[in-house]
Design a protein around this motif. Structure first.
Motif, PDB file in Angstrom:
ATOM      1  N   MET A 190       0.849  -1.198   0.000  1.00 20.40           N
ATOM      2  CA  MET A 190       0.000   0.000   0.000  1.00 20.40           C
ATOM      3  C   MET A 190       0.877   1.238   0.000  1.00 20.40           C
ATOM      4  O   MET A 190       1.922   1.264   0.654  1.00 20.40           O
ATOM      5  CB  MET A 190      -0.932   0.016   1.209  1.00 20.40           C
ATOM      6  N   VAL A 191       0.426   2.283  -0.741  1.00 21.08           N
ATOM      7  CA  VAL A 191       1.219   3.497  -0.856  1.00 21.08           C
ATOM      8  C   VAL A 191       0.298   4.708  -0.950  1.00 21.08           C
ATOM      9  O   VAL A 191      -0.792   4.633  -1.528  1.00 21.08           O
ATOM     10  CB  VAL A 191       2.147   3.423  -2.100  1.00 21.08           C
ATOM     11  N   VAL A 192       0.726   5.812  -0.344  1.00 23.12           N
ATOM     12  CA  VAL A 192       0.041   7.089  -0.551  1.00 23.12           C
ATOM     13  C   VAL A 192       0.347   7.549  -1.973  1.00 23.12           C
ATOM     14  O   VAL A 192       1.502   7.726  -2.340  1.00 23.12           O
ATOM     15  CB  VAL A 192       0.516   8.143   0.470  1.00 23.12           C
ATOM     16  N   SER A 193      -0.702   7.721  -2.773  1.00 18.79           N
ATOM     17  CA  SER A 193      -0.487   8.132  -4.164  1.00 18.79           C
ATOM     18  C   SER A 193      -1.744   8.839  -4.660  1.00 18.79           C
ATOM     19  O   SER A 193      -2.423   9.508  -3.879  1.00 18.79           O
ATOM     20  CB  SER A 193      -0.132   6.913  -5.026  1.00 18.79           C
ATOM     21  N   TYR A 194      -2.062   8.660  -5.924  1.00 15.24           N
ATOM     22  CA  TYR A 194      -3.163   9.387  -6.550  1.00 15.24           C
ATOM     23  C   TYR A 194      -4.248   8.432  -7.041  1.00 15.24           C
ATOM     24  O   TYR A 194      -3.958   7.294  -7.436  1.00 15.24           O
ATOM     25  CB  TYR A 194      -2.657  10.223  -7.726  1.00 15.24           C
ATOM     26  N   SER A 195      -5.474   8.932  -7.074  1.00 19.77           N
ATOM     27  CA  SER A 195      -6.591   8.094  -7.504  1.00 19.77           C
ATOM     28  C   SER A 195      -6.591   7.848  -9.008  1.00 19.77           C
ATOM     29  O   SER A 195      -7.418   7.088  -9.506  1.00 19.77           O
ATOM     30  CB  SER A 195      -7.919   8.746  -7.090  1.00 19.77           C
ATOM     31  N   THR A 196      -5.668   8.473  -9.711  1.00 23.21           N
ATOM     32  CA  THR A 196      -5.526   8.233 -11.157  1.00 23.21           C
ATOM     33  C   THR A 196      -4.492   7.153 -11.455  1.00 23.21           C
ATOM     34  O   THR A 196      -4.239   6.853 -12.628  1.00 23.21           O
ATOM     35  CB  THR A 196      -5.108   9.540 -11.865  1.00 23.21           C
ATOM     36  N   ASP A 197      -3.891   6.543 -10.449  1.00 26.92           N
ATOM     37  CA  ASP A 197      -2.874   5.528 -10.691  1.00 26.92           C
ATOM     38  C   ASP A 197      -3.361   4.351 -11.542  1.00 26.92           C
ATOM     39  O   ASP A 197      -2.569   3.773 -12.299  1.00 26.92           O
ATOM     40  CB  ASP A 197      -2.312   5.019  -9.368  1.00 26.92           C
ATOM     41  N   PRO A 198      -4.632   3.951 -11.448  1.00 31.57           N
ATOM     42  CA  PRO A 198      -5.082   2.884 -12.343  1.00 31.57           C
ATOM     43  C   PRO A 198      -4.942   3.239 -13.832  1.00 31.57           C
ATOM     44  O   PRO A 198      -4.796   2.338 -14.665  1.00 31.57           O
ATOM     45  CB  PRO A 198      -6.559   2.706 -11.961  1.00 31.57           C
ATOM     46  N   VAL A 199      -4.985   4.535 -14.147  1.00 31.48           N
ATOM     47  CA  VAL A 199      -4.762   4.950 -15.542  1.00 31.48           C
ATOM     48  C   VAL A 199      -3.334   4.625 -15.947  1.00 31.48           C
ATOM     49  O   VAL A 199      -3.075   4.082 -17.035  1.00 31.48           O
ATOM     50  CB  VAL A 199      -5.039   6.457 -15.703  1.00 31.48           C
ATOM     51  N   PHE A 200      -2.389   4.945 -15.068  1.00 28.30           N
ATOM     52  CA  PHE A 200      -0.985   4.636 -15.322  1.00 28.30           C
ATOM     53  C   PHE A 200      -0.789   3.130 -15.476  1.00 28.30           C
ATOM     54  O   PHE A 200      -0.103   2.661 -16.381  1.00 28.30           O
ATOM     55  CB  PHE A 200      -0.130   5.177 -14.177  1.00 28.30           C
ATOM     56  N   ALA A 201      -1.411   2.363 -14.589  1.00 29.10           N
ATOM     57  CA  ALA A 201      -1.259   0.911 -14.634  1.00 29.10           C
ATOM     58  C   ALA A 201      -1.802   0.338 -15.935  1.00 29.10           C
ATOM     59  O   ALA A 201      -1.170  -0.534 -16.560  1.00 29.10           O
ATOM     60  CB  ALA A 201      -1.972   0.279 -13.439  1.00 29.10           C
ATOM     61  N   ALA A 202      -2.967   0.829 -16.370  1.00 33.07           N
ATOM     62  CA  ALA A 202      -3.552   0.335 -17.611  1.00 33.07           C
ATOM     63  C   ALA A 202      -2.684   0.688 -18.813  1.00 33.07           C
ATOM     64  O   ALA A 202      -2.479  -0.140 -19.719  1.00 33.07           O
ATOM     65  CB  ALA A 202      -4.960   0.905 -17.780  1.00 33.07           C
ATOM     66  N   ALA A 203      -2.154   1.913 -18.831  1.00 31.11           N
ATOM     67  CA  ALA A 203      -1.336   2.351 -19.957  1.00 31.11           C
ATOM     68  C   ALA A 203      -0.036   1.558 -20.049  1.00 31.11           C
ATOM     69  O   ALA A 203       0.463   1.290 -21.153  1.00 31.11           O
ATOM     70  CB  ALA A 203      -1.031   3.844 -19.837  1.00 31.11           C
ATOM     71  N   GLU A 204       0.524   1.183 -18.901  1.00 26.23           N
ATOM     72  CA  GLU A 204       1.802   0.470 -18.887  1.00 26.23           C
ATOM     73  C   GLU A 204       1.636  -1.047 -18.889  1.00 26.23           C
ATOM     74  O   GLU A 204       2.631  -1.776 -18.896  1.00 26.23           O
ATOM     75  CB  GLU A 204       2.610   0.895 -17.658  1.00 26.23           C
ATOM     76  N   GLY A 205       0.395  -1.509 -18.884  1.00 26.15           N
ATOM     77  CA  GLY A 205       0.162  -2.944 -18.923  1.00 26.15           C
ATOM     78  C   GLY A 205       0.420  -3.655 -17.613  1.00 26.15           C
ATOM     79  O   GLY A 205       0.647  -4.873 -17.581  1.00 26.15           O
ATOM     80  N   TYR A 206       0.373  -2.923 -16.495  1.00 32.14           N
ATOM     81  CA  TYR A 206       0.578  -3.535 -15.188  1.00 32.14           C
ATOM     82  C   TYR A 206      -0.709  -4.194 -14.702  1.00 32.14           C
ATOM     83  O   TYR A 206      -1.818  -3.863 -15.153  1.00 32.14           O
ATOM     84  CB  TYR A 206       1.042  -2.499 -14.169  1.00 32.14           C
ATOM     85  N   GLU A 207      -0.565  -5.098 -13.773  1.00 29.21           N
ATOM     86  CA  GLU A 207      -1.723  -5.782 -13.219  1.00 29.21           C
ATOM     87  C   GLU A 207      -2.602  -4.799 -12.448  1.00 29.21           C
ATOM     88  O   GLU A 207      -2.130  -4.128 -11.528  1.00 29.21           O
ATOM     89  CB  GLU A 207      -1.267  -6.911 -12.290  1.00 29.21           C
ATOM     90  N   ARG A 208      -3.868  -4.737 -12.818  1.00 26.34           N
ATOM     91  CA  ARG A 208      -4.763  -3.779 -12.174  1.00 26.34           C
ATOM     92  C   ARG A 208      -5.035  -4.139 -10.718  1.00 26.34           C
ATOM     93  O   ARG A 208      -5.345  -3.259  -9.910  1.00 26.34           O
ATOM     94  CB  ARG A 208      -6.077  -3.688 -12.957  1.00 26.34           C
ATOM     95  N   ASP A 209      -4.909  -5.410 -10.386  1.00 27.17           N
ATOM     96  CA  ASP A 209      -5.137  -5.800  -9.000  1.00 27.17           C
ATOM     97  C   ASP A 209      -4.158  -5.118  -8.053  1.00 27.17           C
ATOM     98  O   ASP A 209      -4.453  -4.955  -6.865  1.00 27.17           O
ATOM     99  CB  ASP A 209      -5.000  -7.321  -8.847  1.00 27.17           C
ATOM    100  N   ARG A 210      -2.997  -4.719  -8.566  1.00 18.96           N
ATOM    101  CA  ARG A 210      -1.988  -4.075  -7.723  1.00 18.96           C
ATOM    102  C   ARG A 210      -2.127  -2.555  -7.721  1.00 18.96           C
ATOM    103  O   ARG A 210      -1.294  -1.860  -7.137  1.00 18.96           O
ATOM    104  CB  ARG A 210      -0.576  -4.440  -8.187  1.00 18.96           C
TER     105      ARG A 210
END
Length: 378
Positions: free
Chosen positions: A254-274
């Protein structure tokens, strides 16, 4: 035309703050030395030749898809006689606030990436309306398109927002569930789970501290932080080190970050579960990022041109995509793909300039005095 992004990294310390030859000129006057329509008029022939130096934070210039190189490319296409140089102070705007306190030379033109809290700190520590000049908005096309709710409320007119986001908690749902409240973070489920950032050197780190204060009050918030530290929160000096370093390396879930991080994950092909987003108490801290021009800028005409360039629709789209934040202007809405994945809290919270004036410095000093040593011993 060059296409090599130049980045300078600089440190901070008392020695560097006072050990310089140049000094700002104050003359005991309480008014800023320039700015506003009368003090910063547009010349008949603006000088758009030279090197524009822009102070910003690391993730703007480094990482998988940073925004700075693209802004540089398009700006230099529009102004072929200009070059951009990016400066990344290790301690963020604190570097320049310290130099302002010592009346030391500041050799950058634009400050790109600060908050309303930074403006309050400037006025508390340097003087009303200092460090950044009051902007002549007549020199910047597009300011009428900025969304009203993003106003940084600076009484001295030194800042324009260029994007906004919501600080939240990002977590790996394969390892733990979302906390429903701040109190949940103190339980055994989240022991040694959370990564955060230092509130003096990190924009989301400061937002997270202010969020805890907004949720309770200053005294109760620091008691809460005592328990958070006891439960094993790890604090990094920057968002990049906490998120792109420790979190992406799988060191914690868990990390303090931004609610837009799932956009970054989708664009980079990272697992959305993380890259799931949690809003404790259904809240997220609304945080607009600002840009302004230093009082002693060597290239004020280029600086004004850059601020205008950032507000252009194409630049706003690039910032939203690469900085993974919401655009600041009304006619540059996020893409459908962005809107589908990005999250917004049901209850946004924030802290105003008026609330921060005269108190933020005390909160930061108190936090540092209480927690820097225990965190260093982790």
């Amino acid at each position: 035309m060059k296409r090599r992004t130049v980045v300078r990294t600089i440190g901070i310390g008392t020695a560097t703050a006072v050990g310089v030859a140049g000094c700002l000129t104050r003359d005991g006057d309480d008014d800023p030395p320039n700015g506003g329509e009368d003090g910063d008029p547009e010349p008949d022939e603006p000088d758009h030749e030279g090197t524009l130096r822009i102070a910003t934070y690391r993730s703007m210039v480094a990482g998988p898809n940073p925004a700075a190189p693209r802004l540089e490319e398009t700006f230099e296409e529009a102004y072929p006689d200009a070059d951009l140089e990016w400066v990344v102070p290790n301690s963020g705007l604190e570097h320049y606030i310290r130099r302002g306190e010592y009346e030391a030379e500041i050799d950058v033109d634009v400050c790109f990436g600060f908050t309303v809290g930074d403006l309050a700190q400037i006025d508390d520590r340097i003087g009303e309306g200092r460090l950044l000049r009051e902007l002549n908005l007549d020199r910047i096309d597009g300011t009428d398109r900025i969304r009203d709710e993003l106003d940084l409320e600076d009484p001295h007119g030194r800042a324009l927002p260029y994007d906004t986001g919501y600080v939240s908690l990002v977590y790996d749902e394969t390892e733990l569930g979302a906390p429903e409240s701040f109190a949940d973070l103190l339980g055994s489920t989240y022991e040694n789970a959370l990564l955060a950032q230092h509130p003096v050197t990190s924009i989301p780190g400061q937002a997270f501290l202010l969020w805890t204060i907004e949720t309770a009050d200053a005294e109760t918030a620091f008691d809460y932080w005592e328990e958070l530290v006891a439960n094993g929160v790890r604090v990094h000096d920057s968002w990049s080190n906490a998120y792109r370093g420790a979190y992406m390396d799988g060191q914690r879930p868990m990390v303090v970050s931004y609610s837009t991080d799932p956009v970054f994950a989708a664009a980079e092909g990272y697992e959305r579960d993380r890259h799931r987003v949690a809003f404790p108490n259904d809240e997220g801290y609304a945080l607009s990022e600002g840009m302004g021009i230093f009082e002693e800028a060597d290239e004020p005409d280029l600086a004004y041109a850059f601020l205008e360039h950032v507000l252009a629709v194409d630049s706003q789209h690039e910032l939203a995509r690469r900085n993974v934040q919401f655009p600041a202007v009304e006619d540059a809405g996020p893409s459908p793909e962005f809107s589908e994945v990005a999250r917004q809290p049901a209850e946004p919270v924030t802290t105003s300039y008026t609330e921060l004036r005269g108190t933020l410095g005390e909160w930061l000093e108190d936090w540092t005095g209480r927690f820097d040593d225990p965190l260093e011993d982790q």
